[in-house]
Design a protein around this motif. Structure first.
Motif, PDB file in Angstrom:
ATOM      1  N   LEU A 168       0.981  -1.057  -0.013  1.00 30.28           N
ATOM      2  CA  LEU A 168       0.018  -0.120  -0.138  1.00 30.28           C
ATOM      3  C   LEU A 168       1.189   1.003  -0.101  1.00 30.28           C
ATOM      4  O   LEU A 168       0.539   2.184  -0.536  1.00 30.28           O
ATOM      5  N   VAL A 174       4.844   5.169  -6.038  1.00 31.34           N
ATOM      6  CA  VAL A 174       4.771   5.209  -7.400  1.00 31.34           C
ATOM      7  C   VAL A 174       4.318   6.345  -8.088  1.00 31.34           C
ATOM      8  O   VAL A 174       4.249   7.133  -8.644  1.00 31.34           O
TER       9      VAL A 174
ATOM     10  N   ARG B  47      10.647  -4.073  -9.360  1.00 34.77           N
ATOM     11  CA  ARG B  47      11.567  -3.157  -8.412  1.00 34.77           C
ATOM     12  C   ARG B  47      12.041  -1.972  -8.335  1.00 34.77           C
ATOM     13  O   ARG B  47      12.332  -0.812  -7.981  1.00 34.77           O
ATOM     14  N   ALA B  50      10.857  -0.046 -11.038  1.00 33.26           N
ATOM     15  CA  ALA B  50      10.335   1.292  -9.989  1.00 33.26           C
ATOM     16  C   ALA B  50      10.838   2.296  -8.800  1.00 33.26           C
ATOM     17  O   ALA B  50      10.550   3.361  -8.235  1.00 33.26           O
ATOM     18  N   ILE B  77       6.508   6.723 -13.081  1.00 30.48           N
ATOM     19  CA  ILE B  77       5.874   4.943 -13.680  1.00 30.48           C
ATOM     20  C   ILE B  77       4.536   5.598 -12.923  1.00 30.48           C
ATOM     21  O   ILE B  77       4.430   6.060 -11.810  1.00 30.48           O
ATOM     22  N   MET B  79       2.639   1.643 -11.390  1.00 26.49           N
ATOM     23  CA  MET B  79       2.205   0.093 -11.301  1.00 26.49           C
ATOM     24  C   MET B  79       1.670  -0.448 -10.790  1.00 26.49           C
ATOM     25  O   MET B  79       0.431   0.105  -9.651  1.00 26.49           O
ATOM     26  N   PHE B  81       0.184  -4.047  -8.463  1.00 28.88           N
ATOM     27  CA  PHE B  81       1.123  -4.757  -7.486  1.00 28.88           C
ATOM     28  C   PHE B  81       0.540  -6.190  -7.690  1.00 28.88           C
ATOM     29  O   PHE B  81      -1.282  -6.385  -7.971  1.00 28.88           O
ATOM     30  N   GLN B  82       0.856  -7.170  -7.007  1.00 29.56           N
ATOM     31  CA  GLN B  82       0.359  -8.435  -6.973  1.00 29.56           C
ATOM     32  C   GLN B  82      -1.403  -8.730  -6.112  1.00 29.56           C
ATOM     33  O   GLN B  82      -2.015  -9.226  -6.283  1.00 29.56           O
ATOM     34  N   ALA B  85      -3.432  -3.669  -3.788  1.00 30.64           N
ATOM     35  CA  ALA B  85      -2.794  -2.696  -3.342  1.00 30.64           C
ATOM     36  C   ALA B  85      -3.959  -1.605  -3.183  1.00 30.64           C
ATOM     37  O   ALA B  85      -3.665  -0.333  -3.305  1.00 30.64           O
ATOM     38  N   ARG B 146      -6.187   2.519 -11.733  1.00 31.16           N
ATOM     39  CA  ARG B 146      -5.428   2.766 -11.029  1.00 31.16           C
ATOM     40  C   ARG B 146      -3.773   3.698 -11.594  1.00 31.16           C
ATOM     41  O   ARG B 146      -3.171   5.078 -11.389  1.00 31.16           O
ATOM     42  N   ARG B 150      -3.463   7.511 -14.952  1.00 33.98           N
ATOM     43  CA  ARG B 150      -1.864   8.248 -15.013  1.00 33.98           C
ATOM     44  C   ARG B 150      -1.613   8.397 -16.273  1.00 33.98           C
ATOM     45  O   ARG B 150      -1.396   6.637 -17.399  1.00 33.98           O
TER      46      ARG B 150
END
Lengths: 275, 355
Positions: A168, A174, B47, B50, B77, B79, B81-82, B85, B146, B150
């Motif tokens: 989170l 990012v 990562r 990133a 950037i 991203m 997530f798996q 998040a 999300r 961007r």
């Protein structure tokens, strides 16, 4: 049969709840009654449970003589020290969790500070405060309460922060947030319940402190627990003043805990079950 | 939209070297998939791109900017997530808008872009809900929303489909491919699933032990793997690997039990000696008596409905054949299988590289 036993269970639970409520509320109600009784009613036997005519003169005396300032002093010292302890404690807990500051054992060492009996450090602190000119000052009490509460705040907040998935925070970074902004916009909303619960207990500790307030104050920043003891004289005890002052001291706490109850319950159960 | 260049990127964790001198250029607008087994360094590499992990040495450039030492928020950037998040205390709308608000995009533009992303991902009806009120697939769409909302130079995906069940995964794969075609941005995608890699990528980068084993278009890796690892990793069921002796001059392949197959002229490389023979299951069929064939005993039969996978013991080794769903074969019975030798590959037994 099932509904009959369920009904009885409900009745038993209600009875138990009433008993617990009476046990906890009786002293407060008794105090409130004393603060409103006339001197005769206070010592009457059999006891007068509810004063015939509520007598507010004790409250008026407290405000007129300036004794009520003790509640303000308690509010200032407990309030400011709670804010400071929560801010610095949360940041420290975050550093320990996310940056592994101090390795694996710093948190244990910090909480161990809380295990020292306060009386052991009372005299050295008194000497230190005398030499620093901090006796009978807001700053003195605020610094002390902040220092005493920091280990508790760090320990509690560390647990809450550990439960936040690191993804989170990384996702927010990012997305464009700095580390401090991540703490404000991601970490704090995530630990909101625990944060307020910890703040309430921190406030209660400072609010209820008697030992250091007695040793480190004289007349300028006397807090309410110390003020109450002033009414126990060698010749006589001013019971109605004790009742009134105690009520003034209890009311802010009841308001704080009442408004934060939702957070306190959630905070105390946080981490108990993985969501 | 920008290209990505990694030069000699290394990452150490104490004595463990997770990434070893990786150099890679990702063209602007392409869909590159980093794939490999667990612990191969693919997620570490992502990562590092990133900025969530520093690199021990080497450099990372996005477009013409060296971003090696920049914080994630300065890299431009997005991203996925798996774990998705998603912020549990924000609605879907606020989750999608989070990155835009962080970058102080005007409210009107946020509203427009959130609704564009929501329409594209068919989550327009859920904007007022909280993540806990969504299914796994819906949450994944929000996470993707999300990112795509961007206007980033580079879009990174860290195993975004691995928490979904097989059916949802198939659907999301298709949607991701469509999404990439529609928005035309540079995607770098990490997965351990070779099917995902094959179906999604313009280009696959296959990693093992922190190094790139092979990179190129998916079919190149599938049909012309540079070594035995690549051949074994791509394909399901995996490529069969049989120990054989090869006589390239005469076009002969001999199994350990003496069975010989005569390959067509020019089919085998000019190589003599022991080799590992790589045969894809789909290049094995029931013998029609004309093409080179091998004999064995059927061990296991696994019908999938559309096809049938038969595990056959050939010369003491296992050979999996992908056959017609109605092929009449029985466990314990002898079987003769044809092999399309021209589509098989040979690996050197010592260095495991393609002969």
């Amino acid at each position: 049969m099932t509904s009959w036993s369920t009904g009885w269970r409900l009745v038993l639970r209600l009875c138990l709840a009433v008993v617990v409520a009476v046990v906890f509320f009786f002293p407060i109600c008794w105090l409130a009654a004393i603060s409103l009784k006339s001197p005769e009613e206070i010592f009457a036997y059999p006891p007068v449970w509810i004063p015939e005519t509520p007598n507010f003169s004790s409250y008026l005396t407290l405000f007129r003589d300036g004794d009520a300032w003790a509640v303000w002093n308690s509010l200032v010292t407990a309030g400011v020290s709670t804010v400071l302890a929560m801010v610095f404690g949360t940041l420290a807990a975050y550093a320990i969790v996310r940056y592994r500051t101090g390795g694996d054992h710093l948190a244990i060492w910090i909480i161990s500070q809380r295990m020292i009996p306060p009386i052991c450090v009372a005299f050295p602190i008194f000497l230190l405060y005398v030499s620093l000119g901090l006796i009978d000052t807001y700053v003195g009490l605020i610094v002390l309460y902040t220092a005493f509460n920091l280990p508790y705040v760090i320990w509690m907040m560390r647990g809450y922060i550990q439960d936040i998935p690191v993804d989170l925070e990384q996702s927010a970074m990012v997305d464009g947030l700095s580390r401090l902004a991540v703490i404000r916009k991601v970490v704090l909303p995530m630990v909101q319940g625990g944060f307020f619960a910890t703040a309430v207990f921190t406030f209660i500790f400072a609010w209820n402190d008697f030992l250091f307030a007695l040793i480190l104050t004289r007349s300028e920043v006397v807090t309410y627990p110390v003020q109450v003891t002033g009414y126990f004289g060698s010749q006589s005890t001013f019971w109605s003043k004790i009742g009134a002052m105690s009520m003034l001291g209890v009311l802010p706490m009841m308001i704080v805990v009442g408004t934060m109850q939702r957070f306190i319950v959630r905070g105390m159960s946080m981490g108990a079950v993985k969501g | 939209m920008a290209d990505l260049t990694l030069e000699n990127v290394e990452k150490h964790y104490g004595d463990v070297q997770a990434v070893r001198g990786v150099s890679l250029h990702v063209e602007s607008g392409s869909f590159v998939v980093l794939v490999g087994p667990s612990g191969c360094g693919k997620s570490t590499l992502l990562r590092a791109i990133a900025g969530l992990e520093g690199v021990s040495s080497g450099s990372i450039r996005i477009g013409d900017r060296d971003v090696t030492d920049l914080a994630p928020r300065q890299r431009d950037i997005a991203m996925v997530f798996q774990s998705y998040a998603l912020y549990p205390y924000l609605t879907v709308l606020e989750n999608i808008a989070f990155g835009l608000r962080a970058r102080k995009v005007p409210d009107a533009e946020i509203d427009e872009r959130v609704h564009w992303a929501a329409d594209m991902l068919s989550i327009g009806d859920f904007l007022d809900r909280y993540p806990r009120e969504l299914s796994g697939g819906q949450r994944q769409r929000v996470a993707i929303g999300r990112a795509i909302v961007r206007d980033a130079s580079l879009y990174l995906f860290d195993e975004p489909l691995s928490n979904l069940d097989a059916k949802l995964r198939d659907g999301m794969r298709e949607e991701l491919k469509r999404l990439h075609a529609e928005i035309g941005r540079t995607f770098v995608y990490v997965t351990h699933d070779q099917i995902e890699a094959m179906t999604l990528a313009d280009r696959i980068v296959l990693l093992d032990g922190g190094v790139i084993e092979q990179d190129g278009p998916p079919l190149d890796l599938f049909e012309r793997p540079k070594n035995r690892f690549v051949a074994g990793f791509l394909g399901s069921p995996p490529m069969n690997m049989l120990d054989v002796s090869v006589n390239g001059d005469e076009g002969l392949i001999q199994l350990a039990d003496g069975q010989q197959l005569r390959a067509g002229e020019g089919t085998l490389p000019q190589h003599n000696g022991s080799c590992v023979w790589g045969i894809r299951p789909e290049h094995v069929s029931l013998s029609d008596g004309e093409v080179p064939s091998v004999e064995g005993i059927v061990d296991v039969v696994q019908p999938t409905g559309s096809r049938l996978f038969a595990s056959v013991s050939v010369s003491g080794q296992r050979l999996t054949a992908e056959l017609d769903a109605h092929a009449a074969i029985h466990v314990g019975r002898p079987i003769t299988l044809s092999v399309a030798v021209e589509r098989t590959v040979l690996f050197d037994k010592n260095d495991q590289r393609l002969v």
